[in-house]
Scaffold this motif. Structure first.
Motif, PDB file in Angstrom:
ATOM      1  N   ARG A 221      84.540  83.183 -59.891  1.00  0.00           N
ATOM      2  CA  ARG A 221      83.315  83.164 -59.091  1.00  0.00           C
ATOM      3  C   ARG A 221      82.109  83.013 -60.001  1.00  0.00           C
ATOM      4  N   GLU A 222      80.956  82.755 -59.387  1.00  0.00           N
ATOM      5  CA  GLU A 222      79.697  82.660 -60.108  1.00  0.00           C
ATOM      6  C   GLU A 222      78.727  83.691 -59.536  1.00  0.00           C
ATOM      7  N   ARG A 223      78.198  84.538 -60.404  1.00  0.00           N
ATOM      8  CA  ARG A 223      77.266  85.580 -59.974  1.00  0.00           C
ATOM      9  C   ARG A 223      75.831  85.092 -60.146  1.00  0.00           C
ATOM     10  N   ILE A 224      74.960  85.478 -59.237  1.00  0.00           N
ATOM     11  CA  ILE A 224      73.533  85.186 -59.341  1.00  0.00           C
ATOM     12  C   ILE A 224      72.766  86.453 -58.973  1.00  0.00           C
ATOM     13  N   LEU A 225      72.017  86.990 -59.942  1.00  0.00           N
ATOM     14  CA  LEU A 225      71.166  88.153 -59.710  1.00  0.00           C
ATOM     15  C   LEU A 225      69.718  87.682 -59.742  1.00  0.00           C
ATOM     16  N   VAL A 226      69.072  87.622 -58.583  1.00  0.00           N
ATOM     17  CA  VAL A 226      67.681  87.185 -58.504  1.00  0.00           C
ATOM     18  C   VAL A 226      66.784  88.360 -58.870  1.00  0.00           C
ATOM     19  N   VAL A 227      65.964  88.187 -59.910  1.00  0.00           N
ATOM     20  CA  VAL A 227      65.087  89.249 -60.392  1.00  0.00           C
ATOM     21  C   VAL A 227      63.661  89.016 -59.910  1.00  0.00           C
ATOM     22  N   GLY A 228      63.165  87.787 -60.086  1.00  0.00           N
ATOM     23  CA  GLY A 228      61.837  87.444 -59.591  1.00  0.00           C
ATOM     24  C   GLY A 228      60.699  88.118 -60.321  1.00  0.00           C
ATOM     25  N   ASP A 229      60.932  88.533 -61.568  1.00  0.00           N
ATOM     26  CA  ASP A 229      59.883  89.184 -62.350  1.00  0.00           C
ATOM     27  C   ASP A 229      59.043  88.127 -63.060  1.00  0.00           C
ATOM     28  N   THR A 231      58.640  87.924 -66.055  1.00  0.00           N
ATOM     29  CA  THR A 231      59.320  87.596 -67.306  1.00  0.00           C
ATOM     30  C   THR A 231      60.684  86.971 -67.049  1.00  0.00           C
ATOM     31  N   LEU A 232      61.555  87.698 -66.347  1.00  0.00           N
ATOM     32  CA  LEU A 232      62.919  87.244 -66.068  1.00  0.00           C
ATOM     33  C   LEU A 232      63.024  86.806 -64.609  1.00  0.00           C
ATOM     34  N   ILE A 233      63.449  85.566 -64.402  1.00  0.00           N
ATOM     35  CA  ILE A 233      63.571  85.029 -63.043  1.00  0.00           C
ATOM     36  C   ILE A 233      64.900  85.430 -62.426  1.00  0.00           C
ATOM     37  N   ARG A 234      66.001  85.198 -63.156  1.00  0.00           N
ATOM     38  CA  ARG A 234      67.324  85.547 -62.642  1.00  0.00           C
ATOM     39  C   ARG A 234      68.328  85.589 -63.789  1.00  0.00           C
ATOM     40  N   ALA A 235      69.477  86.235 -63.517  1.00  0.00           N
ATOM     41  CA  ALA A 235      70.632  86.254 -64.418  1.00  0.00           C
ATOM     42  C   ALA A 235      71.819  85.714 -63.637  1.00  0.00           C
ATOM     43  N   ARG A 236      72.641  84.880 -64.273  1.00  0.00           N
ATOM     44  CA  ARG A 236      73.731  84.236 -63.545  1.00  0.00           C
ATOM     45  C   ARG A 236      74.894  83.927 -64.489  1.00  0.00           C
ATOM     46  N   THR A 237      76.070  83.754 -63.911  1.00  0.00           N
ATOM     47  CA  THR A 237      77.241  83.324 -64.671  1.00  0.00           C
ATOM     48  C   THR A 237      77.684  81.963 -64.158  1.00  0.00           C
ATOM     49  N   SER A 238      78.335  81.198 -65.035  1.00  0.00           N
ATOM     50  CA  SER A 238      78.828  79.870 -64.658  1.00  0.00           C
ATOM     51  C   SER A 238      79.889  79.446 -65.660  1.00  0.00           C
ATOM     52  N   ARG A 239      80.577  78.351 -65.345  1.00  0.00           N
ATOM     53  CA  ARG A 239      81.552  77.752 -66.256  1.00  0.00           C
ATOM     54  C   ARG A 239      80.930  76.504 -66.853  1.00  0.00           C
ATOM     55  N   TYR A 240      81.016  76.373 -68.193  1.00  0.00           N
ATOM     56  CA  TYR A 240      80.452  75.212 -68.874  1.00  0.00           C
ATOM     57  C   TYR A 240      81.381  74.810 -70.005  1.00  0.00           C
TER      58      TYR A 240
END
Length: 480
Positions: A221-229, A231-240
């Motif tokens: 799966r791919e996680r997406i944590l929306v922060v919206g700060d 400084t930090l917009i979001r943290a996410r995982t992916s396959r590359y």
């Protein structure tokens, strides 16, 4: 006459314009490198010129491609089929990508495409040697020996504590990805938790900090944590490129630190907006060291190369042999001091590059030291140099103490303590995939007549080992 001159001037200007446009055209990029059914295929984004280099003494074959940038991270592909053991690639010059084929013997792969081309295909096959025709041997009569009654002997079991680690190919799994905040609700830390130790390779792409986790899965799966700060917009995982990547999308580049978690496997990433990011490590005024006695440390020693991977070739032997002998002497000297020592290889065997740092991480070692000998085409090159992982200050100080001790002990000229910057994330696999303080020591040049003679001398090798122990004692920093 005037019309003729004007036409000639126009033709010259047009030719110059066309040449400048052609020279300004961007060079193609390497899209993929893959091996399938005995052939190596290198896919490019457009037609490119290239040349091949065959290093017979090192059992290597190189393809140098005129390319502006590589479309993937510098990495390697373990094949271990037929004569081909591994394929490595990296941007080694601003406008050149080098593909290296590591072979078990000095054979020349068959090039199936001619430059320029947008797909380079090499056939890697082992040519069967023609055996001399000899008459069949006549079997001699075997004398009959009376059957001897077997004598019972106690069974002995030899346990190699490193074998399970070396043979392990288990993938890590991301257990948790979370953003931690301070008392005012501002994000200050991203935590990545894995079930087993795994390397982490950071790099910047625009304003995104990419954290590559080799040999790691995220449960499909791919996680997406929306922060919206701010400084930090979001943290996410992916396959590359077949690897799991954690991406932190910032509003702009920040200064950051990566530290292993203390109570579990994984990392904590913290950042600051006030300090601009550095492209390389600037040593701090006070050395970063374990601050405990040497006898309380766990040190992993990595004798470079092994088996078919012979390394450099000197007048008196192969690099792999000198590396192993110096490593054994260093192990004995450290064990005499009460240090727990782990070797990545004890004999003339091949251990894959990605497995070597894994041994150190599994053991939660305090230091990882890779022993090598240097070589160039020029017999004038000489001296000692030590490489360290460039995004790890603790690795710098380990390399610095080893460098100073080796120079003081041997009297060899110094070439410096160097950040491993042969590629964006570093080009030495045992360093870039390592999370413990790590250094790669080049003890001297096998291509230099005098240093090659020294490296072959057992007394000099013993002196090197004792000098490195002295450097490690100073680096440890703890009172006995």
């Amino acid at each position: 006459m005037k019309d003729v001159l004007q036409r000639l001037l126009f033709v010259c200007l047009l030719a110059g314009f066309l040449v400048s446009v052609a020279s300004a055209a961007p060079l193609p990029r390497v899209k993929s490198v893959r091996y399938d059914e005995g052939s190596l295929r290198i896919e490019l984004s457009g037609k490119a010129t290239f040349k091949t280099v065959h290093w017979k003494t090192a059992n290597r074959f190189c393809v140098d491609i005129d390319a502006e940038g590589i479309g993937m991270a510098a990495d390697e592909l373990d094949v271990n089929i037929g004569p081909l053991t591994r394929v490595r690639w990296a941007q080694w010059k601003p406008e050149n990508v080098r593909i290296v084929l590591d072979l078990t013997e000095s054979i020349r792969p068959v090039l199936l495409t001619a430059p320029p081309a947008d797909t380079i295909v090499l056939r890697v096959v082992k040519t069967a040697a023609r055996l001399p025709q000899t008459p069949p041997k006549v079997a001699k009569p075997v004398p009959v020996v009376p059957e001897q009654k077997p004598v019972d002997k106690p069974a002995t079991t030899v346990t190699d504590p490193i074998a399970p680690v070396v043979e392990s190919a288990q993938s890590a799994l991301i257990r948790d990805l979370r953003v931690e905040r301070d008392d005012e609700g501002r994000p200050v830390r991203v935590v990545v938790v894995t079930d087993i130790p795994t390397p982490l390779i950071p790099s910047w792409t625009m304003n995104t900090l990419s954290l590559e986790l080799p040999n790691t899965e995220d449960g499909g799966r791919e996680r997406i944590l929306v922060v919206g700060d701010e400084t930090l917009i979001r943290a996410r995982t992916s396959r590359y490129q077949g690897e799991t990547r954690v991406s932190l999308d910032f509003t702009r580049r920040v200064a950051y630190t990566v530290a292993p978690l203390e109570e579990s496997n994984g990392y904590a990433i913290e950042w600051s907006m006030e300090i601009p990011p550095e492209t390389s490590i600037v040593p701090e005024p006070a050395p970063i060291r374990p601050n405990k006695p040497l006898r309380e440390l766990t040190i992993v020693i990595d004798p470079g190369h092994g088996a078919h991977e012979i390394g450099a070739k000197g007048r008196y032997g192969f690099e792999k042999e000198a590396n192993l002998d110096i490593a054994r002497r260093l192990r004995s000297a450290l064990e005499n001091k009460g240090v727990r020592v782990i070797m990545t290889r004890e004999t003339d065997v091949y251990v894959p590059l990605q497995r070597r740092p894994q041994i150190a991480m599994e053991a939660r070692a305090d230091a990882f030291i890779s022993i090598h000998c240097n070589a160039t085409k020029s017999p004038q090159s000489q001296g000692v140099e030590v490489f360290h992982r460039r995004d790890n200050p603790a690795s710098y100080w380990l390399a610095w103490f080893l460098y100073q001790a080796h120079r003081e002990t041997t009297g060899l000229p110094g070439r410096g303590v160097k950040a491993d910057s042969r590629a964006p994330q570093g080009g030495l696999a045992v360093l870039k995939r390592n999370t413990v303080p790590c250094a790669l020591l080049e003890v001297g040049f096998l291509s230099h007549p005098d240093e090659s003679r020294l490296i072959a001398d057992p007394r000099w090798r013993q002196k090197v080992a004792e000098g490195l122990v002295s450097g490690l004692e100073k680096w440890a920093g703890g009172s006995e």
